[in-house]
Design an enzyme around this catalytic site. Structure first.
Site, short mmCIF file in Angstrom:
data_model
loop_
_atom_site.label_atom_id
_atom_site.label_comp_id
_atom_site.label_asym_id
_atom_site.label_seq_id
_atom_site.Cartn_x
_atom_site.Cartn_y
_atom_site.Cartn_z
N ASP A 315 0.83 -1.36 -0.25
CA ASP A 315 -0.26 -0.11 -0.35
C ASP A 315 1.23 1.24 -0.15
OD1 ASP A 315 -2.56 -1.13 -0.08
OD2 ASP A 315 -2.93 -1.46 2.48
N ASP A 352 -16.14 12.45 7.52
CA ASP A 352 -14.84 12.25 7.00
C ASP A 352 -14.01 11.80 8.28
OD1 ASP A 352 -12.45 10.45 6.25
OD2 ASP A 352 -12.74 11.87 3.70
N ARG A 389 -16.01 5.15 -3.94
CA ARG A 389 -14.68 6.35 -3.42
C ARG A 389 -14.82 8.36 -3.57
NH1 ARG A 389 -11.47 5.53 -8.50
NH2 ARG A 389 -10.03 5.91 -7.01
N MET A 390 -16.30 8.31 -2.73
CA MET A 390 -16.68 9.30 -2.33
C MET A 390 -16.95 9.14 -0.98
SD MET A 390 -18.48 10.78 -5.49
CE MET A 390 -19.63 9.99 -5.44
N SER A 391 -17.66 10.55 -0.51
CA SER A 391 -18.36 10.54 0.82
C SER A 391 -18.35 12.53 0.42
CB SER A 391 -16.95 11.06 2.27
OG SER A 391 -16.36 11.82 1.71
#
Length: 689
Positions: A315, A352, A389-391
């Site tokens: 990663d 978030d 892949r969004m908030s």
């Protein structure tokens, strides 16, 4: 200091705490059922019994002293091999004892309903079952492994990890798993128990550390088969020699026959007793070294596989970079002010809890004095997922989102809105700088880009260069877009990268490499990583991660340090190097023993064999005894090396092979010549033979 850290290998022979129990265990291991686990040493064991019987039979004869001495040194050979294994196991037992001290009688606060503020009943931790919920408050010991479903608290995990700094555990995300035996320092947690009694992490650690059920690895099995084959060959040759030598003696009418004691000594000296006696200790010590690095491996197979991997999936965040990406700038779209962009980005980030999301809120406050008083009352928050892949948040019918550029672009275009080219250029410029661009959209209108900056770790490029020399391919995994990923990959020096990675893509990448005959290693901490961890050959789960990730992996890093994967590979390779080096030495040192014992054994039958006595040993009896003594003592000499491991060097397999052949191959030939000669001189000086 973690309870897993053992005494250093170089001082282990002088550690009375480990030494005395190991001596006792060495005697216990004389049980034939234990000896049978090592076929090579079982032959020595049988030879010891046989020569003991011969010595008792010749009690009043002239050969008693010689036969008894051979029997004693053969028993020493068996005991020294037992001692090496017992010493290695002793370190593991000491670790297990420390872990048992962590298990204590704990009272749990069992909740009637899985919610804070409801009534609870005091129950023993032993009564908890999977699925139950408990309340853990400041000062309480967490009674069982589980997942936080409500609350946030600081937790002292030093009993497990050895790290004194407390860690934050909270519901949701990848930091929700807690371990039984750790202590809550502040606030409270509601924990859903994830295991039944006896299945807790500490229980599994104790079981693995003790190694009572340690299975031989595939390479270890293959080497054992080779050693057995060599032993059988020498056994057949030895059995064949007796009638042949007697026939030759009778035909010649001169000379003396080869005694059974000499033939047993010949057999023991020719079979690979050195590696046979140390093989098990090497495997146990490899597991112990992994534990000393605060890594729990479920089996020796996992440790060995770590030494064989040739593809590392790493990663980006936390491994290659420092992992603390911080919002650095707001880059608004045409017609949008920086403050408007900051407000929208802040609203999308309020829920978030990642460092990136929190940094956006902080940057908005610092640059435009946007405080918490700007309430998000009535907002419905949308959590980030690896798939979307969004908030963001839905406020009064407005959909405010932030996320990866390509994801947001699809989101905007699906709503029939226009994605500005100016924003696309800003995304590309940010990515080319190696930063991460996040695009913000408010009610279908693209507001601009938030730039997140991260820093590549110092020295990581050199580490990857070393891995490349060893034939290991490195692949960076990141959720960033291709431009950002390419920039960071070039700076870090990895061989390849996977951008905009989803759990499905990680799994597909691992399978692709495995289909090409490669062994793959990776790290992970989230539930989304579980499928890929389960597929990888070496899967290192972070202790701070979710229960699903830890169950899917075959190793758990107690320090939760993603860069530990590099150290794990080094430890695995060191174990393989140690086994290879001692195997080379064991086979090579047989050469010197051939020149010592074969002429001595058969010179009475074939006087011309005297020409092979290149060491000019004092007498045939002294030559045989010297070889047997060396054969026993060399095991003791090599115990520290077997436990500590040969010195690790980052080099290709071909380079390591050449080094092994030079150091341990040539050394395995030269050292026995000198040692056997010195032992022979000592025996002659003392008039023992």
């Amino acid at each position: 200091m973690s309870p897993l850290n053992p005494p250093r290998a170089r001082s282990i022979l002088f550690d009375r705490v480990l030494l005395l129990p190991a001596l006792v265990d060495a005697l216990r291991k004389l049980d034939p059922r234990v000896q049978l686990r090592s076929p090579v040493m079982f032959v020595v064991y049988v030879g010891s019994i046989f020569t003991t019987v011969l010595a008792l039979d010749a009690f009043d004869g002239a050969d008693f002293g010689f036969t008894a001495a051979i029997a004693v040194w053969l028993w020493f050979t068996v005991l020294f091999a037992n001692f090496a294994e017992a010493l290695a196991e002793g370190r593991s037992k000491a670790q297990a004892q420390s872990l048992r001290a962590l298990k204590q009688a704990v009272m749990a606060k069992k909740l009637a309903t899985p919610r804070h503020g409801t009534t609870w009943l005091p129950v023993s931790a032993a009564e908890l079952r999977k699925g139950m919920t408990v309340l853990v408050e400041a000062g309480d010991v967490i009674p069982a492994d589980g997942d936080v479903i409500e609350g946030v608290a600081s937790v002292d995990e030093s009993a497990i990890t050895g790290e004194s700094a407390p860690v934050i555990r909270e519901s949701g995300g990848d930091f929700s798993a807690v371990t039984g035996g750790t202590r809550v320092l502040s606030d409270w947690l509601v924990v859903r128990v994830a295991v039944n009694p006896g299945e807790a992490f500490i229980d599994r650690m104790i079981s693995m550390v003790e190694g009572a059920k340690r299975q031989k690895t595939p390479n270890e099995v293959a080497l054992t088969i080779l050693l057995v084959a060599l032993t059988i060959v020498f056994l057949v040759v030895t059995v064949t020699l007796l009638p042949f030598s007697l026939f030759a003696t009778q035909s010649a009418g001169a000379g003396s026959p080869v005694s059974l004691t000499v033939l047993v000594a010949l057999l023991v000296c020719l079979i690979p007793t050195t590696i046979g006696g140390l093989l098990s200790a090497i495997g146990v010590a490899g597991m112990s070294r992994m534990m000393a690095a605060n890594v729990i491996a479920t089996s020796g197979r996992a440790v060995e596989a770590a030494g064989d991997v040739d593809v590392l999936l790493l990663d980006k965040t936390g491994t290659i970079t420092h992992g603390n990406r911080q919002a650095a700038a707001f880059l608004p779209a045409p017609g949008v002010s920086p403050e408007q962009l900051a407000r929208a980005a802040r609203m999308a980030s309020l829920s978030d809890e990642t460092p990136e999301g929190r940094s956006i809120v902080v940057l908005a406050r610092q640059q435009f004095d946007i405080h918490e008083k700007d309430s998000a009352a009535g907002a419905t928050f949308v959590q980030f997922t690896a798939q979307t892949r969004m908030s963001g948040a839905d406020v009064g019918g407005r959909a405010i989102r932030k996320g990866a550029a390509d994801t947001v672009r699809r989101f905007v275009e699906e709503q029939g809105q226009v994605y500005p080219e100016h924003v696309a250029r800003s995304v590309e410029q940010v990515a080319r700088r190696g930063s991460t661009p996040l695009v913000v959209v408010d009610d279908g209108r693209v507001m601009g880009v938030v730039e997140l900056k991260d820093i590549v770790k110092a020295g990581i490029r050199e580490r990857f260069a070393q891995l490349r020399e060893m034939g290991i391919r490195t692949v960076m995994i990141t959720g960033d877009n291709r431009l950002t990923a390419a920039a960071i990959a070039a700076e870090a020096g990895v061989d390849d990268f996977l951008a905009e990675a989803t759990p499905e893509q990680k799994l597909a990448l691992i399978r692709e490499h495995q289909a090409g005959g490669h062994l793959v290693a990776m790290t992970g901490d989230g539930t989304n990583d579980a499928p890929a961890l389960a597929q990888a050959d070496v899967a290192v789960a972070m202790n701070s991660g979710t229960q699903a990730a830890k169950e899917a992996g075959n190793m758990v890093d107690l320090d939760s340090n993603p860069t530990k994967l590099l150290e794990i590979v080094e430890i695995g390779k060191q174990m393989l190097m140690t086994r290879g080096a001692l195997t080379t030495f064991s086979i090579a040192n047989d050469v010197a023993k051939y020149f010592a014992i074969i002429p001595a054994a058969f010179v009475g039958t074939y006087p011309q064999l005297k020409a092979l006595d290149v060491m000019h040993l004092a007498s045939p009896g002294s030559a045989i005894m010297s070889a047997v003594i060396f054969n026993a003592l060399i095991i003791v000499v090599l115990i520290p090396l077997a436990l500590k491991g040969v010195r690790y060097r980052a080099a290709s397999a071909a380079t390591l092979l050449r080094r092994n052949l030079l150091v341990f191959g040539l050394g395995g030939i030269v050292l026995p010549f000198a040692a056997i000669k010195l032992i022979d001189m000592a025996l002659a000086a003392l008039h023992l033979l």
